[in-house]
Design an enzyme around this catalytic site. Structure first.
Site, PDB file in Angstrom:
ATOM      1  N   ASP A  19      30.217  53.698  39.162  1.00  0.00           N
ATOM      2  CA  ASP A  19      31.609  53.519  39.572  1.00  0.00           C
ATOM      3  C   ASP A  19      31.977  54.441  40.739  1.00  0.00           C
ATOM      4  O   ASP A  19      31.425  55.527  40.872  1.00  0.00           O
ATOM      5  CB  ASP A  19      32.534  53.781  38.372  1.00  0.00           C
ATOM      6  CG  ASP A  19      33.934  53.229  38.605  1.00  0.00           C
ATOM      7  OD1 ASP A  19      34.112  52.349  39.470  1.00  0.00           O
ATOM      8  OD2 ASP A  19      34.867  53.699  37.918  1.00  0.00           O
ATOM      9  N   ASN A  67      35.221  42.131  36.490  1.00  0.00           N
ATOM     10  CA  ASN A  67      35.178  42.244  37.955  1.00  0.00           C
ATOM     11  C   ASN A  67      35.410  40.906  38.662  1.00  0.00           C
ATOM     12  O   ASN A  67      35.724  40.871  39.852  1.00  0.00           O
ATOM     13  CB  ASN A  67      33.850  42.866  38.432  1.00  0.00           C
ATOM     14  CG  ASN A  67      33.705  44.342  38.118  1.00  0.00           C
ATOM     15  OD1 ASN A  67      32.611  44.827  37.867  1.00  0.00           O
ATOM     16  ND2 ASN A  67      34.816  45.081  38.139  1.00  0.00           N
TER      17      ASN A  67
HETATM   18  C1  IPE Z   1      32.954  49.262  35.587  1.00  0.00           C
HETATM   19  O1  IPE Z   1      33.674  49.713  36.683  1.00  0.00           O
HETATM   20  C2  IPE Z   1      32.083  48.101  35.972  1.00  0.00           C
HETATM   21  C3  IPE Z   1      30.971  48.407  36.858  1.00  0.00           C
HETATM   22  C4  IPE Z   1      30.630  49.581  37.295  1.00  0.00           C
HETATM   23  C5  IPE Z   1      30.181  47.269  37.250  1.00  0.00           C
HETATM   24  P1  IPE Z   1      35.164  49.202  36.972  1.00  0.00           P
HETATM   25  O2  IPE Z   1      35.606  49.904  38.204  1.00  0.00           O
HETATM   26  O3  IPE Z   1      35.208  47.727  37.002  1.00  0.00           O
HETATM   27  O4  IPE Z   1      35.943  49.724  35.685  1.00  0.00           O
HETATM   28  P2  IPE Z   1      37.496  49.930  35.445  1.00  0.00           P
HETATM   29  O5  IPE Z   1      38.169  48.667  35.854  1.00  0.00           O
HETATM   30  O6  IPE Z   1      37.935  51.081  36.289  1.00  0.00           O
HETATM   31  O7  IPE Z   1      37.604  50.245  33.994  1.00  0.00           O
HETATM   32  C1  IPE Z   2      31.883  50.218  41.203  1.00  0.00           C
HETATM   33  O1  IPE Z   2      32.744  50.697  42.171  1.00  0.00           O
HETATM   34  C2  IPE Z   2      31.237  48.910  41.595  1.00  0.00           C
HETATM   35  C3  IPE Z   2      31.707  47.756  40.831  1.00  0.00           C
HETATM   36  C4  IPE Z   2      32.597  47.783  39.888  1.00  0.00           C
HETATM   37  C5  IPE Z   2      31.105  46.486  41.140  1.00  0.00           C
HETATM   38  P1  IPE Z   2      34.258  50.240  42.269  1.00  0.00           P
HETATM   39  O2  IPE Z   2      34.324  49.096  43.217  1.00  0.00           O
HETATM   40  O3  IPE Z   2      34.833  50.006  40.941  1.00  0.00           O
HETATM   41  O4  IPE Z   2      34.894  51.539  42.927  1.00  0.00           O
HETATM   42  P2  IPE Z   2      36.318  52.169  42.630  1.00  0.00           P
HETATM   43  O5  IPE Z   2      36.404  52.416  41.150  1.00  0.00           O
HETATM   44  O6  IPE Z   2      37.323  51.182  43.097  1.00  0.00           O
HETATM   45  O7  IPE Z   2      36.316  53.433  43.423  1.00  0.00           O
HETATM   46 MG    MG Z   3      35.805  51.220  39.624  1.00  0.00          MG
END
Ligand code: IPE
Ligand code: IPE
Ligand code: MG
Length: 246
Positions: A19, A67
């Protein structure tokens, strides 16, 4: 400085919630997609390092069921990156004896990604050095509901009866039936939640959270997480004293 780790106490299975790509991009005044692209470099480093130190299984949360709710352009870019990753890394997987597997609602990924995925899974199926397991369009509750549905249909077909439904049987209906439960969960990006990841499997997993954003996560950070894991006492409900006696 790289943390020393004990090669005899390695986690068998490491799971990672990768993340922080979006925030990394924001901090570098770039679009979110560039953050994801940069995150793919961390994937390469972590896969190579896990293989080198002798981890048997690495599960990466690459795309959650939730997602799909992101803007269409971002979803499209993530799927494209995944496809690129498979194309670019298959040779490395072969060279490193890495077997690719995937868990999640894979059919929803769409034909182009799914075909590449299946092809890579097949091509690497005989590799034995490490399992690289990608969680794609994955949701923990969805996985459990899907397992329950399959149990009901096996029951209607007379293959199982209510008394057969133990936790071991449930485990066999999960996407991860062939894998051990994760010993260590790492979440980067500073959030303290599991975001619907491996809900059943993480009953006794050790959790490690770090503020480092995924695109900045490198080998020393992985070593730090493993070193911390090695300090933990995994009691599985017993007392410390009982553990010392065995
Ligand atoms: C969790 O991250 C999913 C992945 C890393 C693929 P998210 O960024 O989607 O999680 P939330 O929405 O902050 O809980
Ligand atoms: C994790 O990074 C990747 C996926 C969830 C696919 P994020 O895209 O969630 O990054 P933040 O949480 O917005 O910084
Ligand atoms: Mg995230």
């Amino acid at each position: 400085m790289m943390k020393e780790i004990d090669p005899d106490k390695l986690p068998r299975h490491i799971a990672i919630i990768m993340d922080g790509n979006g925030r990394w991009a924001e901090r570098h005044a770039m679009g979110r997609v560039l953050g994801h692209r940069k995150g793919a470099e961390s994937v390469r480093v972590v896969v190579r390092t896990c293989r080198r130190i002798g981890i048997s299984c690495l599960t990466l949360y690459a795309f959650s069921m939730e997602n799909w709710l992101r803007p269409k352009a971002e979803v499209r870019a993530l799927l494209q990156l995944l496809k690129d990753y498979l194309v670019n890394e298959v040779q490395e997987m072969m060279d490193q004896d890495i077997r690719l597997t995937a868990i999640g609602n894979l059919d929803s990924l769409g034909a182009p990604v799914l075909m590449k995925l299946r092809e890579t899974i097949e091509r690497t199926a005989g590799n034995q050095g490490m399992v690289l397991n990608l969680a794609l369009s994955y949701g923990g509750r969805d996985e459990i509901a899907t397992a329950a549905g399959r149990m009901v249909s096996d029951s209607l077909a007379g293959k199982i009866k209510p008394a057969d439904v133990t936790k071991e049987l449930c485990q066999r209906y999960l996407y991860t039936s062939a894998l051990p439960d994760p010993d260590l969960l790492i979440r980067t990006g500073g959030e303290y939640r599991i975001s619907n990841f491996l809900l059943w499997q993480m009953a006794y997993t050790e959790f490690y959270f770090t503020d480092i954003l995924w695109p900045d996560f490198r080998e020393p950070d992985l070593m730090e997480a493993i070193a911390e894991y090695q300090q933990r006492e995994r009691r599985f409900g017993r007392t410390s004293e009982q553990l010392r006696r065995t």
